[in-house]
Design a protein around this motif. Structure first.
Motif, PDB file in Angstrom:
ATOM      1  N   VAL A   1       0.859  -1.181   0.000  1.00 45.08           N
ATOM      2  CA  VAL A   1       0.000   0.000   0.000  1.00 45.08           C
ATOM      3  C   VAL A   1       0.895   1.230   0.000  1.00 45.08           C
ATOM      4  CG1 VAL A   1      -1.706   1.267   1.359  1.00 45.08           C
ATOM      5  CG2 VAL A   1      -1.851  -1.217   1.197  1.00 45.08           C
ATOM      6  N   GLN A   2       0.419   2.319  -0.569  1.00 40.67           N
ATOM      7  CA  GLN A   2       1.151   3.594  -0.511  1.00 40.67           C
ATOM      8  C   GLN A   2       0.269   4.635   0.170  1.00 40.67           C
ATOM      9  OE1 GLN A   2       1.912   6.167  -4.117  1.00 40.67           O
ATOM     10  NE2 GLN A   2       4.046   5.609  -3.683  1.00 40.67           N
ATOM     11  N   VAL A   3       0.833   5.311   1.182  1.00 39.59           N
ATOM     12  CA  VAL A   3       0.075   6.303   1.940  1.00 39.59           C
ATOM     13  C   VAL A   3       0.881   7.582   2.078  1.00 39.59           C
ATOM     14  CG1 VAL A   3      -1.199   4.549   3.239  1.00 39.59           C
ATOM     15  CG2 VAL A   3       0.926   5.466   4.169  1.00 39.59           C
ATOM     16  N   LEU A   4       0.206   8.615   2.550  1.00 39.90           N
ATOM     17  CA  LEU A   4       0.818   9.928   2.716  1.00 39.90           C
ATOM     18  C   LEU A   4       1.288  10.119   4.151  1.00 39.90           C
ATOM     19  CD1 LEU A   4       1.338  12.598   1.156  1.00 39.90           C
ATOM     20  CD2 LEU A   4      -0.857  13.412   2.042  1.00 39.90           C
ATOM     21  N   GLY A   5       2.462  10.719   4.290  1.00 35.26           N
ATOM     22  CA  GLY A   5       2.998  11.042   5.601  1.00 35.26           C
ATOM     23  C   GLY A   5       3.331  12.512   5.704  1.00 35.26           C
TER      24      GLY A   5
ATOM     25  N   THR B   1      -8.671  14.345   8.829  1.00 33.88           N
ATOM     26  CA  THR B   1      -9.101  15.167   7.692  1.00 33.88           C
ATOM     27  C   THR B   1      -8.130  15.173   6.525  1.00 33.88           C
ATOM     28  OG1 THR B   1      -8.082  17.233   8.498  1.00 33.88           O
ATOM     29  CG2 THR B   1     -10.290  16.693   9.314  1.00 33.88           C
ATOM     30  N   GLN B   2      -6.865  14.824   6.761  1.00 36.79           N
ATOM     31  CA  GLN B   2      -5.872  14.851   5.691  1.00 36.79           C
ATOM     32  C   GLN B   2      -5.439  13.463   5.240  1.00 36.79           C
ATOM     33  OE1 GLN B   2      -2.730  17.333   7.301  1.00 36.79           O
ATOM     34  NE2 GLN B   2      -3.908  19.212   7.024  1.00 36.79           N
ATOM     35  N   GLY B   3      -5.967  12.432   5.878  1.00 41.41           N
ATOM     36  CA  GLY B   3      -5.634  11.070   5.477  1.00 41.41           C
ATOM     37  C   GLY B   3      -4.200  10.673   5.744  1.00 41.41           C
ATOM     38  N   ILE B   4      -3.542  11.316   6.691  1.00 43.05           N
ATOM     39  CA  ILE B   4      -2.143  11.002   6.994  1.00 43.05           C
ATOM     40  C   ILE B   4      -2.069   9.662   7.722  1.00 43.05           C
ATOM     41  CG2 ILE B   4      -0.106  11.753   8.277  1.00 43.05           C
ATOM     42  CD1 ILE B   4      -0.831  13.455   5.783  1.00 43.05           C
ATOM     43  N   ARG B   5      -1.149   8.816   7.276  1.00 41.84           N
ATOM     44  CA  ARG B   5      -0.950   7.520   7.931  1.00 41.84           C
ATOM     45  C   ARG B   5       0.519   7.277   8.276  1.00 41.84           C
ATOM     46  NH1 ARG B   5      -5.380   8.530   8.420  1.00 41.84           N
ATOM     47  NH2 ARG B   5      -7.245   7.363   7.857  1.00 41.84           N
ATOM     48  N   GLN B   6       1.317   8.321   8.213  1.00 41.99           N
ATOM     49  CA  GLN B   6       2.709   8.248   8.704  1.00 41.99           C
ATOM     50  C   GLN B   6       3.055   9.596   9.286  1.00 41.99           C
ATOM     51  OE1 GLN B   6       5.968   9.423   6.400  1.00 41.99           O
ATOM     52  NE2 GLN B   6       6.596   9.722   8.514  1.00 41.99           N
ATOM     53  N   ILE B   7       3.537   9.605  10.516  1.00 38.84           N
ATOM     54  CA  ILE B   7       3.941  10.858  11.144  1.00 38.84           C
ATOM     55  C   ILE B   7       5.387  10.746  11.594  1.00 38.84           C
ATOM     56  CG2 ILE B   7       1.579  11.372  11.879  1.00 38.84           C
ATOM     57  CD1 ILE B   7       2.404  10.606  14.713  1.00 38.84           C
ATOM     58  N   GLU B   8       5.975  11.892  11.861  1.00 32.80           N
ATOM     59  CA  GLU B   8       7.370  11.941  12.305  1.00 32.80           C
ATOM     60  C   GLU B   8       7.468  12.823  13.531  1.00 32.80           C
ATOM     61  OE1 GLU B   8      11.759  13.507  10.781  1.00 32.80           O
ATOM     62  OE2 GLU B   8      10.086  13.421   9.365  1.00 32.80           O
ATOM     63  N   LEU B   9       8.155  12.323  14.555  1.00 36.38           N
ATOM     64  CA  LEU B   9       8.322  13.045  15.807  1.00 36.38           C
ATOM     65  C   LEU B   9       9.805  13.133  16.147  1.00 36.38           C
ATOM     66  CD1 LEU B   9       5.528  11.229  17.879  1.00 36.38           C
ATOM     67  CD2 LEU B   9       5.319  13.420  16.668  1.00 36.38           C
TER      68      LEU B   9
ATOM     69  N   GLY C   1      -6.565   7.673  -4.178  1.00 37.43           N
ATOM     70  CA  GLY C   1      -6.631   6.948  -2.919  1.00 37.43           C
ATOM     71  C   GLY C   1      -6.708   7.876  -1.737  1.00 37.43           C
ATOM     72  N   ALA C   2      -7.643   7.630  -0.861  1.00 36.29           N
ATOM     73  CA  ALA C   2      -7.745   8.403   0.369  1.00 36.29           C
ATOM     74  C   ALA C   2      -8.194   7.450   1.469  1.00 36.29           C
ATOM     75  CB  ALA C   2      -8.743   9.545   0.225  1.00 36.29           C
ATOM     76  N   PRO C   3      -7.321   7.136   2.404  1.00 39.44           N
ATOM     77  CA  PRO C   3      -6.012   7.724   2.627  1.00 39.44           C
ATOM     78  C   PRO C   3      -4.854   7.020   1.901  1.00 39.44           C
ATOM     79  CG  PRO C   3      -6.517   6.273   4.421  1.00 39.44           C
ATOM     80  CD  PRO C   3      -7.703   6.225   3.498  1.00 39.44           C
TER      81      PRO C   3
ATOM     82  N   ALA D   1     -10.970  -0.368  -1.171  1.00 40.29           N
ATOM     83  CA  ALA D   1     -11.219  -1.439  -0.201  1.00 40.29           C
ATOM     84  C   ALA D   1     -10.158  -1.512   0.893  1.00 40.29           C
ATOM     85  CB  ALA D   1     -11.295  -2.789  -0.932  1.00 40.29           C
ATOM     86  N   LEU D   2      -9.170  -0.657   0.860  1.00 43.31           N
ATOM     87  CA  LEU D   2      -8.006  -0.826   1.742  1.00 43.31           C
ATOM     88  C   LEU D   2      -8.311  -0.509   3.191  1.00 43.31           C
ATOM     89  CD1 LEU D   2      -5.168   0.650  -0.483  1.00 43.31           C
ATOM     90  CD2 LEU D   2      -5.760  -1.762  -0.130  1.00 43.31           C
ATOM     91  N   GLU D   3      -9.089   0.528   3.430  1.00 38.42           N
ATOM     92  CA  GLU D   3      -9.362   0.936   4.817  1.00 38.42           C
ATOM     93  C   GLU D   3     -10.816   0.689   5.138  1.00 38.42           C
ATOM     94  OE1 GLU D   3      -8.832   5.164   6.834  1.00 38.42           O
ATOM     95  OE2 GLU D   3      -6.991   3.980   6.877  1.00 38.42           O
ATOM     96  N   THR D   4     -11.074   0.111   6.282  1.00 41.74           N
ATOM     97  CA  THR D   4     -12.437  -0.275   6.666  1.00 41.74           C
ATOM     98  C   THR D   4     -13.043   0.824   7.513  1.00 41.74           C
ATOM     99  OG1 THR D   4     -11.745  -2.597   6.715  1.00 41.74           O
ATOM    100  CG2 THR D   4     -13.812  -2.022   7.806  1.00 41.74           C
TER     101      THR D   4
END
Length: 423
Positions: free
Chosen positions: A84-88, A128-136, A399-401, A417-420
């Motif tokens: 899968v490819q997601v936005l971070g 709201t932005q569909g982010i599935r990777q964060i950095e701290l 794709g969102a997210p 179908a990726l996210e339920t």
């Protein structure tokens, strides 16, 4: 296939999906060939159903429900989390220095223009932005109070001693640069993680969230403002980092190196042969990755060549025993990203950096990042910065997210179908 005609059908199908028996029979871990054959048969059924719906130019309710069930079943059992490819977001906690301080910092050094971006709170990014990777970014503060004083506030006539309770308590603190670039949507590592967990608890069908952690302990030049000197992050601090993560997320909500390695000799062997957990096994869970390489990564895996007992995946060299996650931040220069993805590694890359692309409107790195197949595409601009006037932003196409990975997604994978959705 004319996706313009099919897209409304898929939307109806997703909304029409209801809890039901899976269409694919669960397989034991050693039944990969059988599972693969069943996934191919399921993909053929899905494609045939899509063709029938397209020819009819509309979906009968029964067919819509069947399409939704089949697409979800394939996503559950036949798609792994690395397919899968997601936005971070980069420095996901970051708030630009205040309007009084920022011009002074830029006058001191134009390099401070690199931090001219602000992210909304983590729960808003996820929702709201569909982010599935964060950095701290984290600084060790075992006794508390080390970062409660913000020296640069002195130059704008403000009291540098904040007396903020969260900063006075012991534990890792989250900020970009001590004393000068310290504004953040969550002050402590644990508070940031609690925010993510609260959102995850309310949205248990989400795609797995990766949290990248950058360890920071470098001092910065002090112009006489009594800047804090960071505590070096060594073995005890790394153990404390793992402990803080485990204090928020129970084992069943984490995807750890031990989970992925299983009975394989090394992590590298596991991801190149057996692969990553399926989406059914991964939804609603979180995995952590170490942004640092070099000495920090070596120290984290010391005595644990495949990260035995550790929480975070390391930024590893392909082929090393701990290799599972690889960081490649230049999607144009790092031409090996598609091969790394195809081999089985998880890759994070960046669509933009240091505000350059957002100021110029240059979309070439963004398009290269998306096409590379890197599972995590990081940006500072999930929404445009209106001050730059270029309209630059990054989103996952179709794709969102997330979307089916353009390099390694299996046949039958459908982005819708990726996210339920949470019932």
């Amino acid at each position: 296939m004319r996706t313009r005609l099919l897209a409304p059908v898929l939307a109806v199908a997703v909304l029409a999906a209801a809890p039901c028996a899976d269409l694919l029979v669960p397989e034991p871990a050693d039944a990969a060939p059988v599972k693969t054959a069943r996934c191919r048969r399921a993909a053929s059924k899905l494609e045939a159903l899509e063709r029938r719906i397209e020819r009819a130019r509309r979906a009968r309710p029964a067919r819509a429900r069947r399409l939704a069930r089949l697409g979800r079943s394939i996503a559950d059992r036949c798609v792994a989390l690395n397919q899968v490819q997601v936005l971070g977001t980069h420095n996901s906690y970051h708030i630009q220095p205040g309007p009084q301080l920022f011009p002074i910092l830029v006058a001191f050094s134009p390099l401070f223009l690199d931090v001219e971006y602000t992210h909304v709170p983590l729960e808003e990014q996820l929702e709201t932005q569909g982010i599935r990777q964060i950095e701290l970014d984290v600084f060790a503060d075992p006794h508390g109070g080390l970062y409660a004083r913000r020296g640069a506030l002195t130059v704008i006539g403000r009291d540098p001693d904040t007396n903020i309770p969260e900063l006075l308590a012991p534990g890792f603190k989250v900020l970009h640069t001590q004393d000068v670039d310290f504004e953040t949507t969550c002050l402590t590592f644990v508070d940031c993680l609690r925010t993510v967990k609260a959102w995850s608890d309310a949205n248990r069908g989400h795609l797995p969230i990766m949290i990248m952690v950058e360890l920071k302990d470098d001092p910065i030049p002090d112009p006489g403002l009594d800047f804090a000197i960071p505590i070096p992050i060594l073995g005890p601090e790394l153990d404390a980092l793992d402990a803080e993560i485990r204090s928020v997320f129970p084992p069943e909500r984490l995807i750890t190196p031990d989970d992925v390695r299983g009975k394989a000799a090394t992590l590298d062997e596991a991801v190149r042969t057996r692969g990553w957990p399926s989406l059914r096994e991964s939804r609603g869970r979180v995995l952590f990755a170490l942004d640092n390489g070099g000495a920090k990564s070596a120290l984290y895996r010391e005595g644990r060549p495949s990260l035995e007992g550790r929480v975070l995946f390391t930024n590893a060299d392909p082929g090393a025993p701990d290799a599972a996650f690889v960081k490649r931040n230049d999607p144009i220069g790092d031409t090996d990203i598609p091969d790394l993805v195809a081999t089985g590694y998880i890759v994070r890359t960046r669509a933009d950096g240091d505000t350059r692309e957002a100021r110029s409107g240059d979309t070439a790195p963004r398009e290269a990042a998306l096409a590379s197949g890197a599972q995590y595409v990081s940006t500072d601009y999930p929404v445009p910065n209106p001050d730059f006037g270029t309209g630059y932003q990054v989103a996952i196409p179709d794709g969102a997210p997330g979307r089916c990975n353009p390099v390694n997604a299996p046949r039958g994978c459908r982005s819708w179908a990726l996210e339920t959705p949470t019932d």
